[in-house]
Design an enzyme around this catalytic site. Structure first.
Site, PDB file in Angstrom:
ATOM      1  CG  HIS A 119       0.978   3.425   6.026  1.00  0.00           C
ATOM      2  ND1 HIS A 119       0.644   3.331   4.692  1.00  0.00           N
ATOM      3  CD2 HIS A 119       1.414   2.196   6.393  1.00  0.00           C
ATOM      4  CE1 HIS A 119       0.886   2.102   4.272  1.00  0.00           C
ATOM      5  NE2 HIS A 119       1.353   1.391   5.286  1.00  0.00           N
ATOM      6  CE  LYS A 135       5.829  -6.116   1.242  1.00  0.00           C
ATOM      7  NZ  LYS A 135       5.190  -5.247   2.236  1.00  0.00           N
ATOM      8  NE  ARG A 190      -3.137  -4.271   7.882  1.00  0.00           N
ATOM      9  CZ  ARG A 190      -2.609  -4.437   6.695  1.00  0.00           C
ATOM     10  NH1 ARG A 190      -2.817  -3.557   5.767  1.00  0.00           N
ATOM     11  NH2 ARG A 190      -1.885  -5.489   6.413  1.00  0.00           N
ATOM     12  CB  SER A 219      -0.537  -0.169   0.385  1.00  0.00           C
ATOM     13  OG  SER A 219      -0.092   0.753   1.343  1.00  0.00           O
TER      14      SER A 219
END
Length: 166
Positions: free
Chosen positions: A18, A42, A95, A133
């Site tokens: 990030h 989430k 990514r 993450s």
């Protein structure tokens, strides 16, 4: 005219990946607002306030050559938040090819909601392409080494959350 962008995400927690996107986006903008989304769906490990504070602490160490970087929480529609910030750009990091399909659809929907705001995609740097993450949290939970994936302040918070010393 000031070039303002929004980089939205859950940032649970903020990673070096990030920070790489934030740093690179800052080179193109006068002001970058890092929008930390509530996104309770989430099931975040850290509360919204914790994620905002960890992101602020991580961003504080970046050299931005004059670009103002702000970290703000938000809920609701991203495009509404972007309008509130007077943003002309949404910044998204990619990514892998697997990220592209979702991000492409989201960019299309956002363009329909507000065609005056452009979405720009920044490919993750080679050293950050695999960092997520979710993986960082799992590695930390299983007592793995996360030093190269997150800033020190995040490492400390993760270890504390999982009941370990730094």
């Amino acid at each position: 005219m000031e070039r303002i962008g929004v980089y939205p995400g859950t940032f649970d927690p903020v990673t070096n990946g990030h920070l790489d996107i934030i740093n690179r986006a800052a080179r193109m903008l006068d002001r970058l607002v890092v929008g930390v989304a509530i996104n309770a769906g989430k099931g975040p490990l850290f509360s919204l306030d914790e994620r905002v504070e960890l992101t602020r602490a991580a961003v504080a160490g970046l050299k931005t050559n004059g670009t103002v970087i702000e970290v703000k929480p938000f809920s609701g529609l991203l495009m509404r938040f972007a309008a509130e910030q007077n943003a002309a750009v949404i910044v998204r990091g990619l990514r892998a090819v697997s990220d592209f399909e979702y991000e492409f659809q989201m960019a299309g929907m956002n363009a329909r909601l507000d065609p005056t705001v452009e979405t720009i995609f920044l490919m993750a740097s080679e050293r950050c392409q695999f960092i997520s993450s979710r993986f960082v949290k799992e590695i930390a939970k299983l007592d793995g080494v996360i030093d190269s994936f997150v800033p020190a302040v995040v490492k400390e918070a993760l270890l504390e959350r999982f009941g370990r010393d730094a």
